[in-house]
Motif scaffolding. Structure first.
Motif, short mmCIF file in Angstrom:
data_model
loop_
_atom_site.label_atom_id
_atom_site.label_comp_id
_atom_site.label_asym_id
_atom_site.label_seq_id
_atom_site.Cartn_x
_atom_site.Cartn_y
_atom_site.Cartn_z
N PHE A 5 -46.56 -19.91 -19.54
CA PHE A 5 -45.95 -21.14 -20.03
C PHE A 5 -46.91 -21.87 -20.96
O PHE A 5 -48.10 -21.56 -21.03
CB PHE A 5 -45.53 -22.04 -18.86
N LYS A 6 -46.37 -22.84 -21.68
CA LYS A 6 -47.19 -23.77 -22.45
C LYS A 6 -46.59 -25.15 -22.30
O LYS A 6 -45.43 -25.31 -21.88
CB LYS A 6 -47.27 -23.35 -23.92
N VAL A 7 -47.38 -26.18 -22.63
CA VAL A 7 -46.99 -27.56 -22.37
C VAL A 7 -47.09 -28.38 -23.66
O VAL A 7 -48.15 -28.41 -24.30
CB VAL A 7 -47.87 -28.20 -21.27
N ALA A 8 -45.99 -29.04 -24.01
CA ALA A 8 -45.98 -30.00 -25.12
C ALA A 8 -45.93 -31.41 -24.55
O ALA A 8 -45.39 -31.64 -23.45
CB ALA A 8 -44.78 -29.75 -26.03
N LEU A 9 -46.48 -32.36 -25.30
CA LEU A 9 -46.58 -33.75 -24.87
C LEU A 9 -45.78 -34.63 -25.82
O LEU A 9 -46.33 -35.20 -26.77
CB LEU A 9 -48.05 -34.20 -24.86
N SER A 41 -50.63 -31.24 -27.62
CA SER A 41 -49.68 -30.21 -27.20
C SER A 41 -50.27 -28.82 -27.42
O SER A 41 -51.10 -28.62 -28.31
CB SER A 41 -48.37 -30.33 -27.98
N MET A 42 -49.84 -27.88 -26.61
CA MET A 42 -50.19 -26.48 -26.81
C MET A 42 -49.24 -25.92 -27.85
O MET A 42 -48.03 -25.95 -27.68
CB MET A 42 -50.08 -25.72 -25.48
N GLN A 69 -47.95 -40.05 -16.02
CA GLN A 69 -47.73 -40.78 -17.27
C GLN A 69 -47.42 -39.79 -18.38
O GLN A 69 -48.19 -38.87 -18.62
CB GLN A 69 -48.97 -41.61 -17.63
N GLY A 70 -46.30 -39.98 -19.04
CA GLY A 70 -45.93 -39.11 -20.16
C GLY A 70 -45.10 -37.92 -19.72
O GLY A 70 -45.37 -37.27 -18.71
N ARG A 71 -44.07 -37.63 -20.51
CA ARG A 71 -43.24 -36.46 -20.25
C ARG A 71 -43.99 -35.17 -20.63
O ARG A 71 -44.86 -35.18 -21.49
CB ARG A 71 -41.95 -36.53 -21.06
N LEU A 72 -43.59 -34.09 -19.97
CA LEU A 72 -44.07 -32.75 -20.30
C LEU A 72 -42.87 -31.89 -20.66
O LEU A 72 -41.84 -31.94 -20.00
CB LEU A 72 -44.81 -32.11 -19.12
N VAL A 73 -43.01 -31.10 -21.71
CA VAL A 73 -42.02 -30.08 -22.04
C VAL A 73 -42.67 -28.72 -21.80
O VAL A 73 -43.61 -28.34 -22.51
CB VAL A 73 -41.52 -30.21 -23.48
N LEU A 74 -42.19 -28.02 -20.79
CA LEU A 74 -42.75 -26.71 -20.41
C LEU A 74 -41.89 -25.61 -21.02
O LEU A 74 -40.71 -25.47 -20.67
CB LEU A 74 -42.78 -26.56 -18.89
N THR A 75 -42.47 -24.88 -21.96
CA THR A 75 -41.83 -23.68 -22.46
C THR A 75 -42.33 -22.51 -21.62
O THR A 75 -43.54 -22.25 -21.56
CB THR A 75 -42.18 -23.45 -23.94
#
Length: 448
Positions: free
Chosen positions: A203-207, A156-157, A175-181
């Motif tokens: 933005f940044k991306v969490a996994l 994750s970022m 594959q896998g969800r992304l959470v975009l802040t």
């Protein structure tokens, strides 16, 4: 500790019980504030904004663009985005920009097996560092064309963010969800959904699921919009209300951040002493969006014959030639096939438009064995392609009852410009050098 705080003024939120809330509508004028009273009333840029915030305008189109095409948002933030350190070059060699005209590409179909997730390229890579360009066309400086990319990431970022000044990003998780802040709030996107991040939005991306893979269209041209419906009428395909924008949220934290920026095909980084996600309120129609492809209203024949794949267009980026897109984003979702006396898979064809295709899950009906989720194919302008031998034989002799194509989702980035693969793609072990063999068994069956 980072605390994300949010509050929405608007309607159209996700159902109760969800941790994330959204505002509904594509191209809508949204208004959202994370702290009551943060949005100024009337004047967009008052002499002193409420709560001593800084007004900042983000324009995604020219000021003089027609009203129905104009995209802009006003952000009210704790510090303006000009507050940052000096930019230094940043190494990201896998993400190239535009077409490399020096590549001598034969007019042949191309296919890649699924790109491996667990290898040296993905070890410790986040969403930005795990990005590689497969093929591209056009020129970001001329604001035409697109890049077709894959990402593979396992990190994750955290205290780093990214902004693309070269184009908007259409993100297609496989594959896998992304959470975009994002500066406007938070989006969670899972496989089967897509996200659209406007050019210039941080933005940044969490996994949340760890190891992740997916596809990205970097659109250098006109912004994506909903296609016109014409004879289809007022309803159908992707409905504007099913697109969801975030509500205002901000990081209540201190400490250093790294901002990575893609600008003119090069990558740069700058230090920041605060979070770039410090927008307390915003209003406008330039915003990140998410869309669930399960909401796509599929159109098809209920008599005979095979309509053109343009009936599956979710979003389109127009070019200067009316009706010929810079890029169409097309999906092939679950659907019923009921046509009589009709060869139901896609027919053999050569197109003016070039097609980059990916598979999210399931099986693609024209390539039941050789095309796998996480892989890709490329059929450039006027390159013949169509069902492989197995699909042709099966469809030619099938008992034509109503048939449900289920548990499948494929997509295309379709462009008027020729795609040119990168050296990374041409040298990848995932390149299927035997792809053309899938048609070798199609014999001359002429019976006069």
């Amino acid at each position: 500790m980072t605390v994300l705080k949010e509050k929405s003024q608007s309607v159209g939120a996700l159902p109760a019980g969800s941790d994330l809330r959204y505002q509904a509508g594509f191209g809508n004028e949204h208004a959202s504030e994370a702290v009551a009273g943060a949005l100024p009333q009337g004047c967009n840029s008052p002499q002193r904004a409420p709560l001593d915030l800084y007004p900042e305008l983000v324009s995604g189109t020219a000021f003089t663009a027609p009203r129905h095409e104009n995209r802009r948002s006003w952000l009210y933030r704790r510090q303006p985005s000009v507050v940052s350190g000096r930019y230094q070059p940043y190494a990201q060699t896998g993400w190239s920009t535009g077409a490399d005209r020096t590549v001598a590409l034969p007019p042949e179909p191309m296919r890649w097996h699924p790109f491996p997730l667990d290898n040296a390229e993905t070890d410790g890579a986040d969403f930005v560092d795990g990005m590689c360009t497969l093929a591209a066309n056009g020129d970001a400086e001329a604001q035409v064309g697109i890049g077709s990319l894959v990402y593979r990431a396992n990190r994750s970022m955290q205290r780093r963010a990214f902004v693309d000044a070269d184009g908007e990003l259409l993100i297609v998780p496989q594959q896998g969800r992304l959470v975009l802040t994002t500066e406007m709030g938070v989006l969670e996107v899972k496989p089967g959904e897509i996200a659209l991040v406007p050019r210039g939005v941080v933005f940044k991306v969490a996994l949340p699921d760890g190891l992740s893979r997916g596809y990205v269209c970097e659109n250098y041209g006109a912004q994506f919009r909903l296609p016109e419906l014409g004879p289809i009428g007022s309803n159908g395909l992707a409905n504007a209300r099913d697109f969801q924008a975030p509500v205002a949220a901000y990081e209540d934290s201190s400490g250093a951040y790294e901002l990575v920026k893609k600008f003119g095909g090069r990558f740069w980084c700058a230090p920041m002493q605060h979070s770039p996600f410090n927008v307390i309120a915003w209003h406008g129609n330039l915003t990140p969006l998410k869309y669930d492809t399960a909401n796509f209203m599929t159109i098809g024949s209920i008599s005979f014959d095979h309509p053109d794949p343009s009936i599956f267009t979710v979003l389109t980026s127009p070019s200067d030639t009316h009706g010929t897109a810079n890029c169409d984003f097309v999906i092939f979702p679950p659907r019923w096939l009921v046509m009589e006396d009709t060869f139901r898979p896609p027919w053999y064809h050569r197109n003016l438009m070039s097609e980059f295709m990916g598979l999210i899950y399931g099986e693609y009906d024209a390539k039941p064995g050789g095309f796998k989720p996480g892989g890709a194919s490329l059929h450039n302008s006027m390159v013949p392609h169509g069902p492989d031998e197995e699909a042709f034989n099966k469809a030619s002799h099938a008992d034509l009852k109503p048939q449900k194509l289920d548990h499948t989702l494929a997509f295309m980035f379709e462009s008027r410009y020729r795609f040119i693969p990168t050296n990374w793609a041409l040298q990848s072990p995932a390149l299927d050098t035997d792809y053309a063999d899938c048609w070798a068994g199609l014999k001359d069956r002429f019976k006069p």
